[in-house]
Design an enzyme around this catalytic site. Structure first.
Site, PDB file in Angstrom:
ATOM      1  N   ASP A 141      66.254  27.755 -15.211  1.00 44.11           N
ATOM      2  CA  ASP A 141      66.701  29.104 -15.554  1.00 44.11           C
ATOM      3  C   ASP A 141      66.605  29.323 -17.055  1.00 44.11           C
ATOM      4  O   ASP A 141      66.922  28.430 -17.837  1.00 44.11           O
ATOM      5  CB  ASP A 141      68.156  29.311 -15.076  1.00 44.11           C
ATOM      6  CG  ASP A 141      68.487  30.773 -14.881  1.00 44.11           C
ATOM      7  OD1 ASP A 141      68.480  31.527 -15.872  1.00 44.11           O
ATOM      8  OD2 ASP A 141      68.746  31.175 -13.732  1.00 44.11           O
TER       9      ASP A 141
ATOM     10  N   LEU B 250      55.706  25.477 -18.032  1.00 42.15           N
ATOM     11  CA  LEU B 250      56.891  24.816 -17.463  1.00 42.15           C
ATOM     12  C   LEU B 250      57.170  23.527 -18.236  1.00 42.15           C
ATOM     13  O   LEU B 250      56.243  22.839 -18.669  1.00 42.15           O
ATOM     14  CB  LEU B 250      56.675  24.496 -15.983  1.00 42.15           C
ATOM     15  CG  LEU B 250      56.560  25.697 -15.036  1.00 42.15           C
ATOM     16  CD1 LEU B 250      56.452  25.225 -13.585  1.00 42.15           C
ATOM     17  CD2 LEU B 250      57.741  26.661 -15.182  1.00 42.15           C
TER      18      LEU B 250
ATOM     19  N   TYR C  65      58.847  46.019 -12.329  1.00 38.96           N
ATOM     20  CA  TYR C  65      59.511  45.186 -11.322  1.00 38.96           C
ATOM     21  C   TYR C  65      58.823  45.360  -9.968  1.00 38.96           C
ATOM     22  O   TYR C  65      58.395  44.384  -9.346  1.00 38.96           O
ATOM     23  CB  TYR C  65      60.976  45.597 -11.252  1.00 38.96           C
ATOM     24  CG  TYR C  65      61.839  44.807 -10.290  1.00 38.96           C
ATOM     25  CD1 TYR C  65      62.272  43.522 -10.618  1.00 38.96           C
ATOM     26  CD2 TYR C  65      62.252  45.352  -9.077  1.00 38.96           C
ATOM     27  CE1 TYR C  65      63.096  42.800  -9.748  1.00 38.96           C
ATOM     28  CE2 TYR C  65      63.070  44.640  -8.210  1.00 38.96           C
ATOM     29  CZ  TYR C  65      63.490  43.374  -8.552  1.00 38.96           C
ATOM     30  OH  TYR C  65      64.300  42.659  -7.692  1.00 38.96           O
TER      31      TYR C  65
END
Ligand code: NAD
Ligand code: UDP
Length: 338
Positions: free
Chosen positions: A37, A67, A156
């Site tokens: 998160d 990542l 979105y």
């Protein structure tokens, strides 16, 4: 339950509202949980109950960027990857629309690649927003939607639509096993009071005795699902071994107007607040109701918590009664065990 023991679940967005409840459920089911998160809208406090869970880790990183090594490490190798990382409330996702779009697209791609490399099953938290302002009612999964691609909600809505496309492209190419949940408006404890969505706004305004903000005339409808039901649906969808071959709606089909919701909250809180009208936001959908026949047939799932009970739980939480565990919450608020 016990058949899930020994598995590792990566929950992206696990410090958020839905993600933290999902972490609790997975841990109770015997899984080791790793939460990824950026803390954009998530909070450490949401994970207090997880701190006691063996093997639990919180990795802070943004999925729209590379990542971190910890997540890519072969030693982590998740069996299940849940992607809930994305701000969900209109004020939050519109605050930095480019970042929202990149979270949906680059972030989903990064997690799909991780699932491919780990041979993990992947679940995408999609949304009823893919239906836009729907011309078909209630919304079934085979409805393609009615979305404005250039308006303020598009970062979105279109981001989530593109993320679904990526998921099904990976599935068609045999690169990952995917599950896509189209989540309808969900509410409950751990929503932020500054979240900006209708349930959290109205409940916190009513408790404080502040003006209740109704956008437009309040005749627009939504169907509100209690968080425990929703995360149960997500877990069942991830567990489902049969390929659903498409997205699955998860939501509560009981539809009501925003005006009805406000009346109910005012009654339940015995609040002296008055209602004030504010302009209806651009592209605000007129109505929303999920058709959940697929979820019923595939997962044996249907919501069990009615609005009165869910709101009771939510009001108690916003009023400051915040037990750490679900059992303590149920005991404190007189709610039957699920
Ligand atoms: P939330 O804002 O409470 O949680 C989102 C979490 O994702 C937060 O912890 C946030 O910090 C994290 N996050 C955001 N961008 C990130 C990024 N780029 N990298 C890493 N972490 C990031 O929202 P929520 O209500 O819990 O929603 C969770 C998911 O469910 C979202 O994907 C949302 O689109 C979807 N969803 C929610 C609802 C709902 O009613 N709550 C409805 C439809 C879909
Ligand atoms: N809404 C409202 N008052 C508020 C917040 C929202 O009347 O303080 C309205 C909003 O315009 C929409 C509905 O309530 O019509 C649901 O809004 P929310 O942001 O919860 O979810 P979404 O529109 O994404 O379904």
């Amino acid at each position: 339950m016990s058949r899930r023991r020994g598995l590792t679940a990566l929950v992206a967005g696990g410090a958020g509202f839905l993600g933290s409840h999902l972490c609790d459920l997975l841990a109770a089911d015997g899984l080791r949980v790793v939460c990824l998160d950026s803390m954009q809208t998530g909070r450490r406090d949401n994970l207090r109950s997880m701190e006691r869970e063996p093997g639990f880790e919180l990795v802070e990183a943004d999925i729209s960027e590379d990542l971190p090594a910890r997540v890519l490490s072969p030693r982590l190798r998740p069996d299940l990857v849940f992607n809930l990382a994305c701000p969900a409330s209109p004020p939050h996702y519109q605050a930095d629309p480019e970042h929202t779009m990149m979270t949906c697209i680059l972030g989903t791609r990064a997690l799909l690649r991780l699932a491919e490399a780990s041979r993990a099953r992947f679940l995408q938290a999609s949304t009823s927003e893919v239906y836009g302002d729907p011309e078909v009612h209630p919304q079934r999964e085979d409805y393609w939607g009615h979305v404005n691609p250039t308006g303020p909600r598009a970062c979105y809505d279109e981001g989530k639509r593109a993320a679904e496309t990526l998921c099904f492209d990976y599935a068609r190419a045999g690169r990952a096993e995917v599950r896509v949940a189209r989540i309808f408006n969900t509410y409950g404890p751990r929503m932020r009071s500054d979240d900006g969505r209708v349930v959290s706004n109205v409940v916190s305004q009513a408790i404080a005795g502040d003006d209740i903000t109704v956008y437009g005339d309040g005749s627009q409808t939504r169907s509100f699902c209690y968080v425990d039901d929703l995360v149960d649906g997500l877990a069942r969808l991830m567990r489902c071994d049969a390929d659903p071959r498409g997205a699955v709606n998860l939501g509560n089909p009981v539809e009501l107007t925003v005006g009805d919701l406000v009346e109910r909250v005012l009654r339940m809180t015995r609040s002296p607040s008055r209602v004030v009208r504010r302009p209806l936001p651009v592209d605000d959908p007129r109505r929303r109701r999920p058709d959940i026949a697929r979820a019923k047939a595939l997962l044996g799932w249907a919501p069990r918590v009615d609005l009165e009970e869910g709101l009771r739980h939510t009001i108690a939480w916003f009023a400051g009664d915040r037990p750490v565990t679900k059992d303590a919450a149920r005991a404190a608020h007189g709610i039957a065990a699920a």
